[in-house]
Design a protein around this motif. Structure first.
Motif, short mmCIF file in Angstrom:
data_model
loop_
_atom_site.label_atom_id
_atom_site.label_comp_id
_atom_site.label_asym_id
_atom_site.label_seq_id
_atom_site.Cartn_x
_atom_site.Cartn_y
_atom_site.Cartn_z
N ARG A 1 -32.13 17.98 -32.18
CA ARG A 1 -33.28 18.52 -31.47
C ARG A 1 -33.33 18.10 -30.01
O ARG A 1 -34.40 18.10 -29.40
CB ARG A 1 -34.59 18.17 -32.21
N ALA A 2 -32.16 17.76 -29.45
CA ALA A 2 -32.07 17.66 -28.00
C ALA A 2 -32.32 19.06 -27.42
O ALA A 2 -32.90 19.20 -26.34
CB ALA A 2 -30.69 17.15 -27.58
N LEU A 3 -31.88 20.08 -28.14
CA LEU A 3 -32.26 21.47 -27.88
C LEU A 3 -33.29 21.84 -28.94
O LEU A 3 -32.98 21.86 -30.14
CB LEU A 3 -31.04 22.39 -27.95
N GLN A 4 -34.51 22.12 -28.53
CA GLN A 4 -35.63 22.30 -29.45
C GLN A 4 -35.68 23.71 -30.02
O GLN A 4 -35.25 24.67 -29.38
CB GLN A 4 -36.94 22.02 -28.71
N PRO A 5 -36.22 23.86 -31.25
CA PRO A 5 -36.44 25.20 -31.79
C PRO A 5 -37.25 26.05 -30.82
O PRO A 5 -38.25 25.60 -30.26
CB PRO A 5 -37.23 24.93 -33.07
N GLY A 6 -36.78 27.28 -30.59
CA GLY A 6 -37.44 28.19 -29.67
C GLY A 6 -36.97 28.06 -28.23
O GLY A 6 -37.36 28.89 -27.39
N GLN A 7 -36.15 27.08 -27.93
CA GLN A 7 -35.73 26.85 -26.55
C GLN A 7 -34.72 27.90 -26.09
O GLN A 7 -33.82 28.27 -26.82
CB GLN A 7 -35.11 25.45 -26.42
N HIS A 8 -34.91 28.38 -24.87
CA HIS A 8 -34.01 29.38 -24.28
C HIS A 8 -32.69 28.72 -23.92
O HIS A 8 -32.66 27.67 -23.29
CB HIS A 8 -34.67 29.97 -23.03
N LEU A 9 -31.59 29.34 -24.33
CA LEU A 9 -30.25 28.82 -24.07
C LEU A 9 -29.57 29.70 -23.04
O LEU A 9 -29.22 30.84 -23.33
CB LEU A 9 -29.44 28.79 -25.37
N VAL A 10 -29.39 29.18 -21.85
CA VAL A 10 -28.78 29.93 -20.76
C VAL A 10 -27.31 29.56 -20.68
O VAL A 10 -26.95 28.39 -20.49
CB VAL A 10 -29.49 29.61 -19.42
N GLU A 11 -26.45 30.57 -20.82
CA GLU A 11 -25.01 30.32 -20.88
C GLU A 11 -24.52 29.51 -19.69
O GLU A 11 -23.77 28.53 -19.84
CB GLU A 11 -24.24 31.64 -20.94
N SER A 12 -24.91 29.89 -18.48
CA SER A 12 -24.39 29.23 -17.28
C SER A 12 -24.82 27.77 -17.23
O SER A 12 -24.04 26.90 -16.81
CB SER A 12 -24.87 29.97 -16.03
N GLU A 13 -26.05 27.48 -17.67
CA GLU A 13 -26.53 26.11 -17.63
C GLU A 13 -25.84 25.25 -18.69
O GLU A 13 -25.47 24.10 -18.43
CB GLU A 13 -28.04 26.09 -17.82
N LEU A 14 -25.66 25.80 -19.88
CA LEU A 14 -24.95 25.08 -20.93
C LEU A 14 -23.50 24.82 -20.50
O LEU A 14 -22.96 23.74 -20.73
CB LEU A 14 -24.99 25.86 -22.23
N GLY B 1 -31.81 37.16 -24.34
CA GLY B 1 -30.82 36.09 -24.38
C GLY B 1 -30.83 35.33 -25.69
O GLY B 1 -31.29 35.83 -26.72
N ALA B 2 -30.33 34.10 -25.62
CA ALA B 2 -30.18 33.27 -26.81
C ALA B 2 -31.29 32.23 -26.86
O ALA B 2 -31.68 31.66 -25.84
CB ALA B 2 -28.82 32.59 -26.80
N PHE B 3 -31.76 31.97 -28.08
CA PHE B 3 -32.81 30.98 -28.30
C PHE B 3 -32.48 30.17 -29.55
O PHE B 3 -31.95 30.72 -30.53
CB PHE B 3 -34.18 31.65 -28.49
N VAL B 4 -32.80 28.89 -29.52
CA VAL B 4 -32.64 28.08 -30.73
C VAL B 4 -33.55 28.64 -31.80
O VAL B 4 -34.72 28.94 -31.55
CB VAL B 4 -32.98 26.60 -30.46
N HIS B 5 -33.00 28.81 -32.99
CA HIS B 5 -33.77 29.38 -34.09
C HIS B 5 -34.97 28.50 -34.43
O HIS B 5 -34.90 27.27 -34.41
CB HIS B 5 -32.88 29.53 -35.33
N GLU B 6 -36.08 29.14 -34.72
CA GLU B 6 -37.29 28.43 -35.17
C GLU B 6 -37.41 28.64 -36.68
O GLU B 6 -37.75 29.74 -37.14
CB GLU B 6 -38.52 28.97 -34.46
N PRO B 7 -37.13 27.61 -37.47
CA PRO B 7 -37.15 27.78 -38.92
C PRO B 7 -38.56 28.03 -39.45
O PRO B 7 -39.52 27.45 -38.97
CB PRO B 7 -36.61 26.44 -39.44
N THR B 8 -38.65 28.92 -40.42
CA THR B 8 -39.93 29.16 -41.06
C THR B 8 -40.18 28.08 -42.12
O THR B 8 -39.26 27.37 -42.53
CB THR B 8 -39.95 30.53 -41.75
N GLU B 9 -41.40 27.96 -42.54
CA GLU B 9 -41.73 27.00 -43.60
C GLU B 9 -40.98 27.33 -44.89
O GLU B 9 -40.54 26.44 -45.61
CB GLU B 9 -43.24 27.00 -43.85
N GLU B 10 -40.81 28.63 -45.15
CA GLU B 10 -40.10 29.04 -46.36
C GLU B 10 -38.63 28.64 -46.29
O GLU B 10 -38.06 28.17 -47.29
CB GLU B 10 -40.21 30.55 -46.56
N GLU B 11 -38.01 28.82 -45.13
CA GLU B 11 -36.61 28.41 -44.96
C GLU B 11 -36.45 26.92 -45.22
O GLU B 11 -35.54 26.48 -45.93
CB GLU B 11 -36.13 28.73 -43.55
#
Length: 225
Positions: A35-48, A79-89
């Motif tokens: 969780r250094a990269l948080q659920p829902g966080q925008h992942l920018v290719e150039s920055e990564l 763009g890309a975002f860290v998946h936000e898990p549902t309670e069911e998942e």
């Protein structure tokens, strides 16, 4: 400030030369799992790419693979975002984990020798020290080591393979409740070690089932705590 929001110096640059695709994938997966990269966080290719010291291409390939595996969501025109898990998942994953871990505990109680018990006791001591120091990252890593050691003592390769498939997601779900579980989690580990040392399969199974259920319930209750 970078939208990826990684702490300065948290991500080492990857070694060159050699193919980078798998190493970039592993680096990003570890950042998501911890969780250094948080659920829902925008992942920018150039920055990564800048953080990892690589070009955008292996980052793009890694994000596509992570999307396929459910760790990342690729949204059209966003763009890309860290998946936000549902309670069911989370519930489904942690329920499966309970089944696997309970059987591992039973087998460990049947198979463990004094060397294996000592290995668990050593991890227990480190875990309690991490809790005392409020080192959540260390506590999470040691928790994973403890359960991996129980799985090793179980001596069932197929069970271990199945557990490995869910291990990283278990860490992902455990991290936000690690401080909440705190010392109690390690008290439960100590009780489990005693059952394994006594070769009490029934008690080891019950204790592990209760232990993993506590984590599952803590995850679901985290927003109210």
């Amino acid at each position: 400030m970078l939208s990826t929001g990684l702490p300065h110096g948290a991500v080492p640059r990857l070694e060159r030369p050699g193919p980078l695709r798998d190493r970039v994938y592993e680096a990003l997966l570890e950042l998501i799992t911890t969780r250094a990269l948080q659920p829902g966080q925008h992942l920018v290719e150039s920055e990564l790419a800048g953080h990892l010291g690589v070009s955008r291409q292996p980052v793009r390939e890694a994000l596509q693979r992570l999307n396929t595996e459910g760790w990342v969501d690729l949204r059209p025109a966003q763009g890309a975002f860290v998946h936000e898990p549902t309670e069911e998942e989370a519930d489904q994953l942690l329920t499966v984990r309970t089944l696997l871990e309970a059987e591992a505990a039973r087998l460990a109680a049947s198979n463990a020798d004094s060397k294996g018990v000592r290995a668990l006791e050593d991890i227990l001591a480190e875990g309690l020290a991490a809790v005392e120091a409020d080192d959540v990252d260390a506590a999470v890593a040691l928790n994973a080591r403890f359960h991996a050691e129980v799985m090793e003592l179980a001596g069932n390769a197929v069970l271990a393979e199945l557990a490995a498939q869910v291990d990283r997601r278990v860490r992902w779900y455990y991290t936000p409740v690690a401080r909440q579980r705190g010392e109690q989690s390690w008290i439960e580990h100590r009780e489990l070690i005693a059952a394994i040392a006594a070769r009490d399969e029934q008690s080891a199974t019950r204790l592990m089932r209760e232990h993993t259920e506590h984590t599952r319930r803590s995850y679901h209750a985290r927003e109210d705590s």
